[in-house]
Scaffold this active site. Structure first.
Site: not given
Length: 349
Positions: A106-107
């Site tokens: 996840p970014c």
């Protein structure tokens, strides 16, 4: 046996149909293997499948994403849960036996959409990726993340991730490169950071694919699509602003041009003869989303799927539009990942 070669002369809908057929075809006995973590709705997995890989396992914690993945990949074992609780020994692989390890941690903390927070705990999920990488010690790995990780205060985290990947046991050569999906038959301007690592003992420089096509326009992408799928219409202030937005403009541009007060709207109207803007993961009918080039409505699910290079038969279920939009906005474009997977197959495996 190598994966089928893309026929660049096909119309876009025909190209996606051909790639869907490649996905459905049984993998060869000697097909390279892949494990996908943070698998989402299956964008990366579809790219590997199109390139002729055999997926041994996918890992995803989000309920809706996992359900979407399971509908479309019923034969791929799925660990539906927290990656930190996954025991890699449960997959019967000797160290070095796996061909490719894939993941898109996840970014949100890196993203230029919204607040960018260095200390966002989601930025540290890459360490779970490293944990599994060191256990399986694959020949190669691919990690995808947003372009924003190399901008401003986030660059220190990018450097930390790159250094940690290089130090992962038993030792990897790693190259990170910004790639624009629009040069890989994805009709969308979408820049992503792609890390490619190759185990050091193989003596091979990590390869990234060269651009394979000119950008595909929205007109070309949607030319033979007769059903846009479920969609929303702008509401509230956005409903008043939408008719003012010209192709290639956003709501703020339209208000300034009309002499109104400066305001921020990430409501954008696509232009027929350009690639799409980047698909974001969340929409709000009152403020943000992608407008059809001619109609005062947000794009439909089937239109969005095309712009992200998902073939028409991909099953999004009967979920609300905003849920499917999130799955699409969070996904890796399958044709981009296919190009990466094919390059690894040709030059490393």
């Amino acid at each position: 046996m190598s994966a089928p070669v893309i026929n660049s002369r096909l119309a876009y809908g025909e190209l996606l149909a051909e790639m869907w057929a490649a996905h459905l075809a049984p993998a060869a006995a000697d097909a390279p293997t892949v494990v996908s973590t943070f698998a989402g709705a299956g964008g990366s997995s579809l790219g590997y499948s199109m390139a002729g890989y055999r997926e041994l396992l996918a890992v995803e914690w989000d309920d809706h994403a996992a359900a979407t993945f399971a509908r479309n990949f019923p034969h791929v074992p799925l660990h539906h849960g927290d990656i930190s609780h996954f025991d890699p020994a449960s997959l019967d692989l000797e160290p070095g036996e796996l061909d490719v390890f894939d993941g898109s941690p996840p970014c949100q903390g890196f993203s230029v959409v919204g607040r960018r927070q260095v200390d966002d705990p989601r930025n540290q999920l890459f360490r779970q990726y490293i944990r599994l990488l060191e256990h399986w010690q694959p020949k190669a790995f691919v990690m995808e993340n947003v372009a924003g990780m190399v901008r401003g205060k986030m660059r220190s985290l990018f450097a930390e991730i790159l250094q940690t990947l290089k130090q992962a046991r038993p030792g990897y050569r790693v190259v990170a490169r910004l790639m624009d999906a629009s040069y890989f038959q994805v009709p969308q301007r979408r820049q992503r950071m792609i890390f490619v690592g190759v185990r050091a003992d193989l003596g091979i420089k990590p390869p990234h694919p060269a651009a394979i096509a000119r950008p595909i326009t929205v007109r070309e992408a949607l030319a033979d699509l007769t059903d846009p799928g479920p969609f929303q219409r702008p509401s509230g202030k956005a409903a008043l602003v939408a008719p003012l937005i010209r192709p290639g403009e956003n709501g703020g541009d339209a208000l300034r041009r009309a002499g109104g007060k400066d305001a921020y709207f990430s409501l954008e109207r696509l232009a027929w003869d350009r690639p799409s803007y980047t698909l974001i993961k969340e929409i709000s009918a009152s403020r943000n989303g992608l407008l059809h080039p001619d109609e005062d409505r947000l794009l439909g699910i089937r239109e969005l799927a095309r712009l992200q290079s998902f073939p028409d038969p991909y099953d999004w279920g009967d979920s609300p539009v905003d849920k499917v939009w999130m799955r699409l906005g969070n996904s890796v474009p399958p044709l981009l990942m296919r190009a990466i997977a094919q390059t690894l197959r040709d030059e490393v495996l």
